[in-house]
Design an enzyme around this catalytic site. Structure first.
Site, PDB file in Angstrom:
ATOM      1  N   ASP A  13     -28.040 -14.287  19.847  1.00 51.91           N
ATOM      2  CA  ASP A  13     -28.064 -13.780  18.461  1.00 51.91           C
ATOM      3  C   ASP A  13     -29.339 -14.100  17.666  1.00 51.91           C
ATOM      4  O   ASP A  13     -29.258 -14.529  16.498  1.00 51.91           O
ATOM      5  CB  ASP A  13     -26.839 -14.310  17.687  1.00 51.91           C
ATOM      6  CG  ASP A  13     -25.514 -13.847  18.271  1.00 51.91           C
ATOM      7  OD1 ASP A  13     -25.517 -13.100  19.270  1.00 51.91           O
ATOM      8  OD2 ASP A  13     -24.457 -14.254  17.735  1.00 51.91           O
ATOM      9  N   ASP A  51     -24.973  -9.936  17.874  1.00 51.39           N
ATOM     10  CA  ASP A  51     -23.792  -9.864  17.018  1.00 51.39           C
ATOM     11  C   ASP A  51     -23.818  -8.472  16.381  1.00 51.39           C
ATOM     12  O   ASP A  51     -24.857  -8.070  15.825  1.00 51.39           O
ATOM     13  CB  ASP A  51     -23.927 -10.978  15.965  1.00 51.39           C
ATOM     14  CG  ASP A  51     -22.602 -11.526  15.476  1.00 51.39           C
ATOM     15  OD1 ASP A  51     -21.672 -11.692  16.284  1.00 51.39           O
ATOM     16  OD2 ASP A  51     -22.508 -11.820  14.253  1.00 51.39           O
ATOM     17  N   HIS A  53     -21.427  -5.921  14.240  1.00 55.10           N
ATOM     18  CA  HIS A  53     -20.151  -5.714  13.548  1.00 55.10           C
ATOM     19  C   HIS A  53     -20.080  -4.382  12.801  1.00 55.10           C
ATOM     20  O   HIS A  53     -21.038  -4.020  12.104  1.00 55.10           O
ATOM     21  CB  HIS A  53     -19.943  -6.807  12.499  1.00 55.10           C
ATOM     22  CG  HIS A  53     -19.906  -8.205  13.030  1.00 55.10           C
ATOM     23  ND1 HIS A  53     -19.097  -8.599  14.069  1.00 55.10           N
ATOM     24  CD2 HIS A  53     -20.567  -9.333  12.633  1.00 55.10           C
ATOM     25  CE1 HIS A  53     -19.267  -9.902  14.291  1.00 55.10           C
ATOM     26  NE2 HIS A  53     -20.158 -10.365  13.443  1.00 55.10           N
ATOM     27  N   HIS A  57     -15.706  -5.208   9.161  1.00 57.26           N
ATOM     28  CA  HIS A  57     -15.241  -6.248  10.086  1.00 57.26           C
ATOM     29  C   HIS A  57     -14.411  -7.307   9.361  1.00 57.26           C
ATOM     30  O   HIS A  57     -14.776  -7.751   8.261  1.00 57.26           O
ATOM     31  CB  HIS A  57     -16.444  -6.896  10.782  1.00 57.26           C
ATOM     32  CG  HIS A  57     -16.072  -7.679  11.989  1.00 57.26           C
ATOM     33  ND1 HIS A  57     -15.999  -9.048  11.997  1.00 57.26           N
ATOM     34  CD2 HIS A  57     -15.710  -7.266  13.227  1.00 57.26           C
ATOM     35  CE1 HIS A  57     -15.627  -9.457  13.207  1.00 57.26           C
ATOM     36  NE2 HIS A  57     -15.450  -8.398  13.964  1.00 57.26           N
ATOM     37  N   HIS A  86     -22.791  -9.375   7.669  1.00 56.52           N
ATOM     38  CA  HIS A  86     -23.994  -9.641   8.466  1.00 56.52           C
ATOM     39  C   HIS A  86     -23.966  -8.828   9.746  1.00 56.52           C
ATOM     40  O   HIS A  86     -22.895  -8.436  10.220  1.00 56.52           O
ATOM     41  CB  HIS A  86     -24.094 -11.145   8.809  1.00 56.52           C
ATOM     42  CG  HIS A  86     -22.995 -11.608   9.713  1.00 56.52           C
ATOM     43  ND1 HIS A  86     -21.741 -11.920   9.249  1.00 56.52           N
ATOM     44  CD2 HIS A  86     -22.939 -11.763  11.058  1.00 56.52           C
ATOM     45  CE1 HIS A  86     -20.964 -12.262  10.267  1.00 56.52           C
ATOM     46  NE2 HIS A  86     -21.663 -12.155  11.388  1.00 56.52           N
ATOM     47  N   LYS A 111     -21.543  -7.863  20.858  1.00 57.50           N
ATOM     48  CA  LYS A 111     -20.216  -8.483  20.706  1.00 57.50           C
ATOM     49  C   LYS A 111     -19.815  -8.461  19.248  1.00 57.50           C
ATOM     50  O   LYS A 111     -20.672  -8.384  18.367  1.00 57.50           O
ATOM     51  CB  LYS A 111     -20.258  -9.931  21.230  1.00 57.50           C
ATOM     52  CG  LYS A 111     -21.230 -10.803  20.467  1.00 57.50           C
ATOM     53  CD  LYS A 111     -21.318 -12.198  21.037  1.00 57.50           C
ATOM     54  CE  LYS A 111     -22.339 -13.021  20.277  1.00 57.50           C
ATOM     55  NZ  LYS A 111     -21.989 -13.242  18.851  1.00 57.50           N
ATOM     56  N   CYS A 156     -22.029 -19.431  17.645  1.00 57.24           N
ATOM     57  CA  CYS A 156     -22.098 -18.585  18.850  1.00 57.24           C
ATOM     58  C   CYS A 156     -22.711 -19.298  20.045  1.00 57.24           C
ATOM     59  O   CYS A 156     -22.289 -19.069  21.186  1.00 57.24           O
ATOM     60  CB  CYS A 156     -22.819 -17.286  18.530  1.00 57.24           C
ATOM     61  SG  CYS A 156     -21.827 -16.249  17.413  1.00 57.24           S
TER      62      CYS A 156
END
Ligand code: VGL
Ligand code: ZN
Length: 202
Positions: A13, A51, A53, A57, A86, A111, A156
Site C-alpha cells: 500500500d 488498497d 475501495h 466502503h 481513502h 484489496k 496492512c
C-alpha cells in the site's frame, strides 16, 4: 546479487493517500519509497498491493452517520476501525506514490474492493476467511519466503505479515522501509503480534 526464485518482496500500500498530504497520511510515509525501489533490484519477484475501495466502503466513517474517523464499530465480522475516505477506486489518492518503481512489479494485487468488508491483509479480508488469491499465486511460483515493506506497519503490513507466517511462509519485515499510524498503541500491539507469529523483524 542474489535473486533467489523462492523469495519475493511484498510491498504493501505505498499509495498517495498514505503519504504526507493524503487522506490517511502515515507520518513520513513517503520516506519508504527510495529504500523499496532499491530493494526491488535484489528480488526475483516483486508484488505490490493497492488498497482499492469503492466510494461507499463500510470502513469509511462517512458511511456511518454520527461516527467520526478513528472510532471503532462492530461489523458482522468483528470490530472495525472507521477511517477517513481513502484509496477510492480510480482516485489520485489511490494511485501509487509517483516515485515507486511500479514497472518492476510482477503482480499488483488490489484489496478492499468489497464494499461490505475491509481487507488489511494481502491474504484474507477482515472476515479472516475470504481469500484474495495471493497464497495460491505464491505457491504456484514456488515462493516460500517473503520480505514485507510498506504502509502502514500496524495495519496492512502487520496483518499481511502475520497471515503469511501462519500460512507457513518465511517472513521478514524490514522496518526501515515501513511506517506506522500508531492509533492507541496499535504499533506496539502489531509488533508483538508479529513477533508471536514468528515474523523476523530487522
Ligand atoms: C490501511 C487503514 C485502512 C493500511 C488501509 O494500508 O495499513 N490502513 N486501509
Ligand atoms: Zn483501506
Amino acid at each position: 546479487m542474489m535473486r533467489d526464485p523462492s523469495e519475493a518482496l511484498l510491498v504493501i500500500d505505498v499509495q498517495n493517500d498514505f503519504c504526507p498530504g493524503g487522506a490517511l497520511a502515515v507520518p513520513d510515509g513517503d520516506a519508504v519509497v527510495p529504500a523499496i525501489n532499491t530493494m526491488m533490484e535484489t528480488f526475483a519477484t516483486t508484488i505490490l498491493t493497492q488498497d482499492w475501495h469503492p466510494a461507499d466502503h463500510r470502513s469509511f466513517a462517512s458511511q456511518h452517520p454520527g461516527a467520526a474517523p478513528f472510532e471503532t464499530v462492530d461489523m458482522p465480522y468483528g470490530p472495525q476501525v472507521l477511517w477517513p475516505d481513502h484509496c477510492v477506486i480510480g482516485s489520485h489518492g489511490g494511485a501509487f506514490h509517483p516515485d515507486l518503481r511500479t514497472d518492476r512489479a510482477a503482480l499488483i494485487l488490489r484489496k478492499g474492493s468489497n464494499p461490505a468488508i475491509d481487507s488489511y491483509s494481502a491474504f484474507f479480508e477482515n472476515d479472516r476467511m475470504t481469500a484474495t488469491g495471493l497464497e495460491g499465486y505464491l505457491r504456484t511460483l514456488g515462493i516460500r519466503t517473503l520480505t514485507l515493506v510498506g504502509l502502514a506497519t500496524d495495519f496492512c503490513v502487520a496483518y499481511s505479515a502475520i497471515d503469511a507466517a501462519r500460512l507457513g511462509f518465511g517472513v521478514h519485515l524490514r522496518l526501515e522501509a515501513c511506517r506506522g499510524i500508531d492509533l492507541n498503541g496499535s504499533l506496539e500491539h502489531a509488533m508483538q503480534g508479529m513477533r508471536d507469529a514468528g515474523v523476523e523483524i530487522d
